[in-house]
Every structure is written in structure tokens, then in C-alpha cells.
Design a protein around this motif. Structure first.
Motif, PDB file in Angstrom:
ATOM      1  N   GLY A 185      32.867 -33.768 -40.734  1.00 47.30           N
ATOM      2  CA  GLY A 185      32.860 -35.181 -40.377  1.00 47.30           C
ATOM      3  C   GLY A 185      33.085 -35.358 -38.891  1.00 47.30           C
ATOM      4  O   GLY A 185      33.487 -34.422 -38.194  1.00 47.30           O
ATOM      5  N   ILE A 186      32.813 -36.573 -38.397  1.00 49.94           N
ATOM      6  CA  ILE A 186      32.993 -36.903 -36.985  1.00 49.94           C
ATOM      7  C   ILE A 186      33.665 -38.263 -36.892  1.00 49.94           C
ATOM      8  O   ILE A 186      33.338 -39.194 -37.639  1.00 49.94           O
ATOM      9  CB  ILE A 186      31.652 -36.916 -36.231  1.00 49.94           C
ATOM     10  CG1 ILE A 186      31.060 -35.507 -36.157  1.00 49.94           C
ATOM     11  CG2 ILE A 186      31.818 -37.462 -34.813  1.00 49.94           C
ATOM     12  CD1 ILE A 186      29.767 -35.416 -35.363  1.00 49.94           C
ATOM     13  N   SER A 187      34.611 -38.389 -35.943  1.00 51.73           N
ATOM     14  CA  SER A 187      35.312 -39.650 -35.727  1.00 51.73           C
ATOM     15  C   SER A 187      34.392 -40.652 -35.033  1.00 51.73           C
ATOM     16  O   SER A 187      33.230 -40.367 -34.738  1.00 51.73           O
ATOM     17  CB  SER A 187      36.558 -39.394 -34.872  1.00 51.73           C
ATOM     18  OG  SER A 187      36.177 -39.052 -33.540  1.00 51.73           O
ATOM     19  N   THR A 188      34.927 -41.820 -34.720  1.00 53.15           N
ATOM     20  CA  THR A 188      34.176 -42.773 -33.911  1.00 53.15           C
ATOM     21  C   THR A 188      34.029 -42.222 -32.495  1.00 53.15           C
ATOM     22  O   THR A 188      34.851 -41.432 -32.029  1.00 53.15           O
ATOM     23  CB  THR A 188      34.898 -44.131 -33.855  1.00 53.15           C
ATOM     24  OG1 THR A 188      36.252 -43.922 -33.417  1.00 53.15           O
ATOM     25  CG2 THR A 188      34.914 -44.792 -35.217  1.00 53.15           C
ATOM     26  N   TRP A 189      32.957 -42.647 -31.807  1.00 51.11           N
ATOM     27  CA  TRP A 189      32.690 -42.199 -30.440  1.00 51.11           C
ATOM     28  C   TRP A 189      33.319 -43.169 -29.457  1.00 51.11           C
ATOM     29  O   TRP A 189      33.219 -44.388 -29.621  1.00 51.11           O
ATOM     30  CB  TRP A 189      31.181 -42.130 -30.192  1.00 51.11           C
ATOM     31  CG  TRP A 189      30.491 -41.129 -31.060  1.00 51.11           C
ATOM     32  CD1 TRP A 189      30.057 -41.314 -32.340  1.00 51.11           C
ATOM     33  CD2 TRP A 189      30.169 -39.774 -30.722  1.00 51.11           C
ATOM     34  NE1 TRP A 189      29.472 -40.164 -32.824  1.00 51.11           N
ATOM     35  CE2 TRP A 189      29.519 -39.206 -31.842  1.00 51.11           C
ATOM     36  CE3 TRP A 189      30.339 -39.002 -29.571  1.00 51.11           C
ATOM     37  CZ2 TRP A 189      29.062 -37.900 -31.858  1.00 51.11           C
ATOM     38  CZ3 TRP A 189      29.881 -37.696 -29.574  1.00 51.11           C
ATOM     39  CH2 TRP A 189      29.249 -37.154 -30.703  1.00 51.11           C
ATOM     40  N   ASN A 190      33.995 -42.631 -28.421  1.00 55.13           N
ATOM     41  CA  ASN A 190      34.572 -43.515 -27.421  1.00 55.13           C
ATOM     42  C   ASN A 190      33.543 -43.864 -26.344  1.00 55.13           C
ATOM     43  O   ASN A 190      32.389 -43.435 -26.398  1.00 55.13           O
ATOM     44  CB  ASN A 190      35.844 -42.898 -26.810  1.00 55.13           C
ATOM     45  CG  ASN A 190      35.571 -41.603 -26.037  1.00 55.13           C
ATOM     46  OD1 ASN A 190      34.466 -41.362 -25.564  1.00 55.13           O
ATOM     47  ND2 ASN A 190      36.580 -40.762 -25.917  1.00 55.13           N
ATOM     48  N   GLY A 245      31.435 -41.178 -24.679  1.00 58.62           N
ATOM     49  CA  GLY A 245      30.574 -40.355 -25.520  1.00 58.62           C
ATOM     50  C   GLY A 245      31.276 -39.138 -26.066  1.00 58.62           C
ATOM     51  O   GLY A 245      30.638 -38.112 -26.301  1.00 58.62           O
ATOM     52  N   HIS A 246      32.592 -39.246 -26.273  1.00 56.90           N
ATOM     53  CA  HIS A 246      33.376 -38.157 -26.855  1.00 56.90           C
ATOM     54  C   HIS A 246      33.791 -38.535 -28.270  1.00 56.90           C
ATOM     55  O   HIS A 246      34.036 -39.710 -28.570  1.00 56.90           O
ATOM     56  CB  HIS A 246      34.628 -37.872 -26.019  1.00 56.90           C
ATOM     57  CG  HIS A 246      34.343 -37.235 -24.690  1.00 56.90           C
ATOM     58  ND1 HIS A 246      35.269 -36.492 -23.995  1.00 56.90           N
ATOM     59  CD2 HIS A 246      33.225 -37.212 -23.930  1.00 56.90           C
ATOM     60  CE1 HIS A 246      34.750 -36.050 -22.864  1.00 56.90           C
ATOM     61  NE2 HIS A 246      33.495 -36.482 -22.805  1.00 56.90           N
ATOM     62  N   ALA A 247      33.887 -37.539 -29.122  1.00 55.96           N
ATOM     63  CA  ALA A 247      34.354 -37.749 -30.487  1.00 55.96           C
ATOM     64  C   ALA A 247      35.025 -36.480 -30.982  1.00 55.96           C
ATOM     65  O   ALA A 247      34.777 -35.385 -30.463  1.00 55.96           O
ATOM     66  CB  ALA A 247      33.200 -38.141 -31.410  1.00 55.96           C
ATOM     67  N   ASN A 248      35.880 -36.625 -31.982  1.00 54.13           N
ATOM     68  CA  ASN A 248      36.489 -35.474 -32.633  1.00 54.13           C
ATOM     69  C   ASN A 248      35.583 -35.000 -33.754  1.00 54.13           C
ATOM     70  O   ASN A 248      35.182 -35.784 -34.623  1.00 54.13           O
ATOM     71  CB  ASN A 248      37.864 -35.830 -33.199  1.00 54.13           C
ATOM     72  CG  ASN A 248      38.893 -36.070 -32.115  1.00 54.13           C
ATOM     73  OD1 ASN A 248      38.871 -35.429 -31.067  1.00 54.13           O
ATOM     74  ND2 ASN A 248      39.791 -37.011 -32.335  1.00 54.13           N
ATOM     75  N   VAL A 249      35.233 -33.726 -33.722  1.00 51.20           N
ATOM     76  CA  VAL A 249      34.413 -33.112 -34.761  1.00 51.20           C
ATOM     77  C   VAL A 249      35.334 -32.312 -35.682  1.00 51.20           C
ATOM     78  O   VAL A 249      36.035 -31.399 -35.223  1.00 51.20           O
ATOM     79  CB  VAL A 249      33.334 -32.193 -34.157  1.00 51.20           C
ATOM     80  CG1 VAL A 249      32.547 -31.494 -35.259  1.00 51.20           C
ATOM     81  CG2 VAL A 249      32.396 -32.991 -33.267  1.00 51.20           C
ATOM     82  N   PHE A 250      35.334 -32.662 -36.960  1.00 46.12           N
ATOM     83  CA  PHE A 250      36.195 -32.002 -37.943  1.00 46.12           C
ATOM     84  C   PHE A 250      35.381 -30.954 -38.698  1.00 46.12           C
ATOM     85  O   PHE A 250      34.344 -31.254 -39.286  1.00 46.12           O
ATOM     86  CB  PHE A 250      36.761 -33.023 -38.928  1.00 46.12           C
ATOM     87  CG  PHE A 250      37.728 -33.990 -38.303  1.00 46.12           C
ATOM     88  CD1 PHE A 250      39.096 -33.778 -38.388  1.00 46.12           C
ATOM     89  CD2 PHE A 250      37.272 -35.108 -37.618  1.00 46.12           C
ATOM     90  CE1 PHE A 250      39.997 -34.665 -37.811  1.00 46.12           C
ATOM     91  CE2 PHE A 250      38.156 -36.002 -37.035  1.00 46.12           C
ATOM     92  CZ  PHE A 250      39.523 -35.776 -37.125  1.00 46.12           C
TER      93      PHE A 250
END
Length: 308
Positions: free
Chosen positions: A267-272, A275-280
């Protein structure tokens, strides 16, 4: 006179031997120029490629438009919903077999730290799926869902309690902000929920079975920074998916369009705004930079990333 006659015979015999007349002859076959006189295809012939235009929420109007020819060493550009995705260079996809001519090294290939194998903090150290939501984030493992806020686990409960009339286990989860639907995938069945008075209610048009155009059982669902909703497989395939129409808008190789993602994304979090996001992944969390198209830094074990 006899000497002169003898010399003439020798000259004639030498010429005969030289030009192939006389006792023994050597047969020379015709010369063949491969790929020109006979129909042997060139491996570097130009091939016509297309640009695929895919509108949102209306798969029935999908059209394929032919454009300029590209060389075999140039990958086509995909434009989906008006937003372009460039295929990664150096990868040749032949009937599902990918040959990487310029191997790349990602953080996901590094040896996992020992803390990744134990949940010392009491937080889960493995997940099956992850998604953000309108108010909280959700992580799924086996029959349990973890409700998170600011990377802190607020509560844990059975999936069937948080999402009634739905699956007991989940292999993909995604929130669609435009339609305000949170959908879960269990094997190949899709369940769509809408929030009502703080509770999730299964919409009447669900569940749905994934169409045959999705030729794999998804292992994850993610929302890319350009709002595309994507199903992923552990085998390196993806499908752009619309849960409302239950359509696969296109399929392909993950590493050709979504560069340098870690292995086994869940899964992936929301993008800030940067253009960064946390990739799980199954057990680690990476920060992904959409402009650089790669993860930055090492992965953090889930048990250390979340607070319980």
C-alpha cells in the motif's frame, strides 16, 4: 618447334585449371544476403507503436491512436487521463519475460535488519494490505484491521466488525477520494464501502468479481501520485482499475511504468505537496520520491515505524 608446342599445352592446361575446366571442379553456391534478397526480418526494423489515451470514469470511450514510429530501443510513452507515464529505459518486455540490461539496486534488495523479524514494540511487524482513508488509515493482517492516526495505532478489531458483510481477510485495500469509496479485495472479489455516521456500509452494487482482463490475483492496491488506481501482483504485473465500472483500463509490467518500487508493496499513503509518500511493503516502510522516481534511504521496520 616441339619445345614451343609443349609450352603451349602447358599454358592451356594451367588456364583450364585456373578457370575450373578439366578434370576436377569445385561447385560454388550462390551468395545469400540475409535480410535483403530473402525474407529474413531485421531485428532492428522500426516498429509502429501507439499512444493510449484513457479517460477517467468512462472506459467505454477508450481509444487507441497511432502516432510516430519509434525504434526498437525506444519505449513508447503512455498517456493516461491526460497525464504521461514514461516507461523505464533498459527493460525489454517479451511475452511476460523481462530482461534488464541495466540492473538497478534498490533498498528493497538489502538484507533486512533483525528488528524486522520481531515486533519488540508490540506493533504488527507484517501486513497484508494498507490504505489511507478519509479520517484514519487502515492496515490489514490476516483477520485483523488496525486503525491508525498519525502513524499511531488507535485500535485493532476483526475486519468483519469494522467492515460488515465483507471479507474476513484482505489482499488489497484502497480509498477513492473522488467517489468516497473504500474498497477491499479478497482474492478476486471487490467490496466497496461508504462511510455513514462514522460506520462503513457496504454499497448495494458490491461485491464484484474482478474482470478477466485482470489476469492475476492482486497482492496490493495503490493510488499513484497522478490519481491512477493500480492493482499489483508479486509477479511484477499491474492493472489500472476502476472499481465503479469494474474495468481494467490497461495492464503491463510494473517496473516499466512505476520505477524503482520496493518488492512486495502492500500500500501507499497519501502524497504530500513535494510528491513524497510512504510505501508500505510486507514488513518495511520506505519513503518514495515521485520526481526522482526512487525510494530515499533505508526501509524502516513496521514495528518501529508505528506507535502502539
Amino acid at each position: 618447334m616441339k619445345a614451343l608446342l609443349f609450352l603451349c599445352i602447358l599454358c592451356i592446361g594451367g588456364a583450364a585449371a585456373l578457370f575450373g575446366f578439366g578434370g576436377s571442379k569445385t561447385t560454388v553456391g550462390p551468395k545469400i544476403s540475409l535480410g535483403s534478397e530473402i525474407a529474413v526480418p531485421h531485428t532492428d526494423d522500426n516498429q509502429e507503436t501507439g499512444e493510449i489515451m484513457i479517460p477517467f470514469n468512462d472506459p467505454s470511450t477508450t481509444t487507441t491512436k497511432r502516432n510516430r514510429a519509434t525504434t526498437a530501443t525506444e519505449m513508447p510513452k503512455l498517456s493516461v487521463g491526460g497525464i504521461g507515464l514514461d516507461r523505464s529505459r533498459g527493460t525489454v518486455d517479451v511475452r511476460g519475460m523481462t530482461s534488464t540490461m541495466n540492473p538497478r539496486f534498490t533498498a528493497a534488495t538489502k538484507r533486512l535488519p533483525s528488528s524486522d523479524r520481531s515486533a519488540s514494540s508490540g506493533c504488527p511487524n507484517r501486513i497484508d494490505a494498507y490504505t489511507f482513508g478519509p479520517d484514519y488509515d487502515y492496515a490489514f493482517f490476516e483477520s485483523t484491521v488496525y486503525v491508525l492516526s498519525n502513524n499511531r495505532i488507535r485500535e485493532r478489531k476483526p475486519i468483519s466488525e469494522e467492515f460488515p458483510d465483507g471479507p474476513h481477510e484482505v489482499n488489497g485495500a484502497l480509498f477513492d477520494p473522488e467517489r468516497e469509496i473504500l474498497w477491499l479485495i479478497s482474492e478476486r472479489t471487490v467490496y466497496g464501502y461508504k462511510e455513514s455516521s462514522g460506520d462503513w456500509k457496504l454499497k448495494s452494487v458490491f461485491p464484484k468479481e474482478l474482470p478477466s482482463s485482470v489476469a492475476f490475483t492482486p497482492d496490493a492496491a495503490i493510488r499513484w501520485h497522478n490519481k491512477h488506481q493500480v492493482l499489483l501482483s508479486n509477479g511484477g504485473k499491474f492493472a489500472l482499475y476502476d472499481e465503479y465500472w469494474n474495468k481494467s483500463l490497461m495492464t503491463g509490467r510494473t517496473d516499466s511504468y512505476f520505477e524503482n518500487l520496493p518488492d512486495r508493496v502492500r500500500g501507499i499513503s497519501t502524497w504530500n505537496s513535494r510528491g513524497h509518500a510512504n510505501v508500505f511493503t510486507q514488513s518495511l516502510v520506505f519513503e518514495y520520491d515521485s520526481e526522482m522516481k526512487k525510494v530515499t534511504g533505508d526501509g524502516v521496520p513496521l514495528g518501529d515505524f508505528w506507535r502502539c
